[in-house]
Design a protein around this motif. Structure first.
Motif, mmCIF file in Angstrom:
data_model
loop_
_atom_site.group_PDB
_atom_site.id
_atom_site.type_symbol
_atom_site.label_atom_id
_atom_site.label_comp_id
_atom_site.label_asym_id
_atom_site.label_seq_id
_atom_site.Cartn_x
_atom_site.Cartn_y
_atom_site.Cartn_z
ATOM 1 N N PRO A 25 4.372 14.607 -4.300
ATOM 2 C CA PRO A 25 5.408 14.461 -3.277
ATOM 3 C C PRO A 25 6.131 15.773 -2.975
ATOM 4 C CG PRO A 25 6.173 13.577 -5.372
ATOM 5 C CD PRO A 25 4.717 13.909 -5.552
ATOM 6 N N LYS A 26 6.351 16.019 -1.680
ATOM 7 C CA LYS A 26 7.155 17.161 -1.266
ATOM 8 C C LYS A 26 8.624 16.825 -1.488
ATOM 9 C CE LYS A 26 3.727 18.464 2.196
ATOM 10 N NZ LYS A 26 3.434 18.623 3.652
ATOM 11 N N SER A 28 11.151 15.890 0.219
ATOM 12 C CA SER A 28 11.764 14.708 0.821
ATOM 13 C C SER A 28 10.816 13.513 0.830
ATOM 14 C CB SER A 28 12.222 15.024 2.250
ATOM 15 O OG SER A 28 13.206 16.039 2.246
ATOM 16 N N GLU A 29 9.843 13.534 -0.084
ATOM 17 C CA GLU A 29 8.849 12.468 -0.117
ATOM 18 C C GLU A 29 8.926 11.639 -1.390
ATOM 19 O OE1 GLU A 29 5.186 14.121 2.665
ATOM 20 O OE2 GLU A 29 5.070 14.378 0.483
ATOM 21 N N LEU A 97 3.576 5.084 7.012
ATOM 22 C CA LEU A 97 3.079 6.439 6.788
ATOM 23 C C LEU A 97 2.738 7.178 8.070
ATOM 24 C CD1 LEU A 97 0.606 5.537 3.883
ATOM 25 C CD2 LEU A 97 3.025 6.156 3.696
ATOM 26 N N SER A 100 3.608 10.670 7.896
ATOM 27 C CA SER A 100 3.188 11.329 6.659
ATOM 28 C C SER A 100 1.688 11.594 6.619
ATOM 29 C CB SER A 100 3.585 10.462 5.450
ATOM 30 O OG SER A 100 4.936 10.083 5.516
ATOM 31 N N CYS A 110 1.879 9.430 -0.363
ATOM 32 C CA CYS A 110 3.231 9.948 -0.206
ATOM 33 C C CYS A 110 3.812 9.505 1.135
ATOM 34 C CB CYS A 110 3.252 11.468 -0.281
ATOM 35 S SG CYS A 110 2.974 12.128 -1.944
ATOM 36 N N ALA A 111 5.090 9.153 1.115
ATOM 37 C CA ALA A 111 5.803 8.772 2.333
ATOM 38 C C ALA A 111 7.139 9.489 2.363
ATOM 39 C CB ALA A 111 6.021 7.259 2.374
ATOM 40 N N LEU A 112 7.585 9.835 3.558
ATOM 41 C CA LEU A 112 8.912 10.409 3.708
ATOM 42 C C LEU A 112 9.962 9.383 3.272
ATOM 43 C CD1 LEU A 112 8.404 12.076 7.187
ATOM 44 C CD2 LEU A 112 8.782 13.290 5.039
ATOM 45 N N GLU A 113 10.988 9.840 2.588
ATOM 46 C CA GLU A 113 12.022 8.925 2.107
ATOM 47 C C GLU A 113 12.595 8.082 3.243
ATOM 48 O OE1 GLU A 113 16.140 9.097 -0.545
ATOM 49 O OE2 GLU A 113 15.543 10.838 0.660
#
Length: 331
Positions: A25-26, A28-29, A97, A100, A110-113
Motif C-alpha cells: 500500500p502507498k 494513502s492506500e 477500485l 486504484s 490496494c484501494a485508496l482510503e
C-alpha cells in the motif's frame, strides 16, 4: 499471491490464474485481503475491449493497461499506508477500485482510503462486494438524475439485474410505488424485494399499455427515446443506463439533448463513484431496507466461467467470486 490476469484482449479464455507480486500500500492506500469480489459488465467489456472506445478511455490501445480485472471487493484490512487513519489491520471492509487501477480478482489488492467503507455486520462479504458500482448507479440514477420523491410512481426496467435489484429497493426506501419490469422467471424474485407491481416484458410492453409514470429507470436501454416518453407523465423523467451497444448509447445520448420538451425529460447517466454514497447504501443495508441479490457464486479459479455467464445477460442480481486463500495455483 494468486491473481486472475490477462495480457491480451479477447474472450474469457484469455484469463489466466497465475502467481504475481503481492502489492504494497502507498501512503494513502489500504491493502485488502480479498474475501469476495463482484463481477460487473465493465469487467467483460474491458476484457474484450468492446466497444473499441474502451481502449481509448484508459483500457489500453493495443493491450490491457491493467492486467487484473475486478473493481468491487470486500475483505479484511491487511496493512495500511502511513497516512491512513480510518482503518486498522483486521477491519472488515468493502471497496471500489476504479481509482486504484482495478485488481480485485486477486488474493490481495490496494484501494485508496477514500474508496473504502466499513462492512455492515449484518451482511456477508459476498453481499458487500456487490455494493459499489451497481448500488451507486441505482442510487444516483434515482436520486440525482431522476429526482425521486415519496409517493411517485416509479418503473424499473431491467429490475432483476444487478443494478435493477438495487434500484427496486432504493426506490421503495424513498417511499415510491414501484413497478418492476423483468422476464417471467424473475417476477416472484422482484416481488420479494419490494416491487408493488410487476410487468413481464415477454408478454407486455410498458411503453404501450397506457400506464404513466413519474420516473422511469431504464437499466437495459432497450426502448427508444420516444417510446419511453410515451410512458411518462407530464414533467416525468426517464433515466437511461446500461447500454447494450455503442450505437444504442449514442442514440439515447442524442435523444437526451433533443427530447427535453413537453415537460418530459430523458437523461442518460454515468455513475460518479464516491465514499459518501457507499456509506449511504451501507446504512440502508444496516437498516434492512436494501439487500444484495446474488444469482451465483463462483470460486476464484472460475472467474472466466463467471464472466462468461455474466456476459450472457441473464443474471438475476449479482455474480460474485468467493476467494479461497488456502489454495495455490497448482491445486
Amino acid at each position: 499471491m494468486r491473481a486472475v490476469a490477462y495480457t491480451n484482449y479477447g474472450s474469457p479464455d484469455v484469463l489466466e490464474l497465475k502467481e504475481v507480486q503481492k502489492p504494497t500500500p502507498k501512503d494513502s492506500e489500504v491493502l485488502i485481503k480479498v474475501l469476495a469480489a463482484a463481477t460487473n459488465v465493465a469487467d467483460w467489456r474491458l476484457m474484450r475491449a468492446s466497444p473499441f472506445l474502451v481502449r481509448l478511455m484508459g483500457g489500453g490501445i493495443l493491450k490491457p493497461k491493467h492486467e487484473i480485472l475486478g473493481t468491487d471487493v470486500a475483505g479484511t484490512v491487511e496493512a495500511i499506508g502511513r497516512n491512513v487513519n480510518q482503518f486498522q489491520p483486521g477491519d472488515e471492509v468493502f471497496a471500489n477500485l476504479s481509482e486504484s487501477g482495478r485488481g480485485g480478482f486477486a488474493e490481495y489488492t490496494c484501494a485508496l482510503e477514500r474508496d473504502v467503507v466499513s462492512k455492515p455486520a449484518n451482511i456477508t462479504f459476498g453481499e458487500a462486494s456487490a455494493v459499489p458500482i451497481t448500488g451507486i448507479t441505482a442510487l444516483q440514477g434515482l436520486r440525482d438524475y431522476g429526482k425521486i420523491q415519496a409517493g411517485q410512481k416509479v418503473l424499473i426496467n431491467g429490475a432483476s439485474g444487478g443494478v435493477g435489484t438495487f434500484a427496486v429497493q432504493i426506490a421503495k426506501s424513498y417511499g415510491a410505488e414501484v413497478t418492476a419490469v423483468c422476464s417471467t422467471q424473475n417476477l416472484e424474485m422482484v416481488r420479494s424485494i419490494g416491487a408493488d407491481h410487476v410487468i413481464d416484458y415477454l408478454k407486455e410492453d410498458y411503453t404501450k399499455n397506457g400506464l404513466l409514470y413519474d420516473l422511469i429507470f431504464d437499466a437495459v436501454a432497450n426502448h427508444t427515446v420516444s417510446e419511453n416518453k410515451r410512458a411518462l407523465k407530464s414533467q416525468g423523467i426517464c433515466v437511461v443506463v446500461g447500454f447494450s451497444t455503442i450505437f444504442n448509447m449514442f442514440k439515447v445520448m442524442l435523444g437526451s439533448f433533443t427530447s427535453n420538451t413537453g415537460g418530459k425529460k430523458i437523461n442518460s447517466m454515468t455513475a460518479a463513484l464516491n465514499k459518501e454514497d457507499m456509506v449511504f447504501i451501507k446504512e440502508l443495508m444496516e437498516a434492512g431496507k436494501v439487500k444484495t441479490v446474488i444469482d451465483r457464486c463462483y470460486q476464484f479459479s472460475e472467474v472466466p466461467e463467471a464472466l462468461r455467464y455474466l456476459e450472457e445477460g441473464h443474471a438475476k442480481g449479482k455474480v460474485v467470486i468467493i476467494m479461497d486463500h488456502n489454495k495455490n495455483v497448482s491445486n
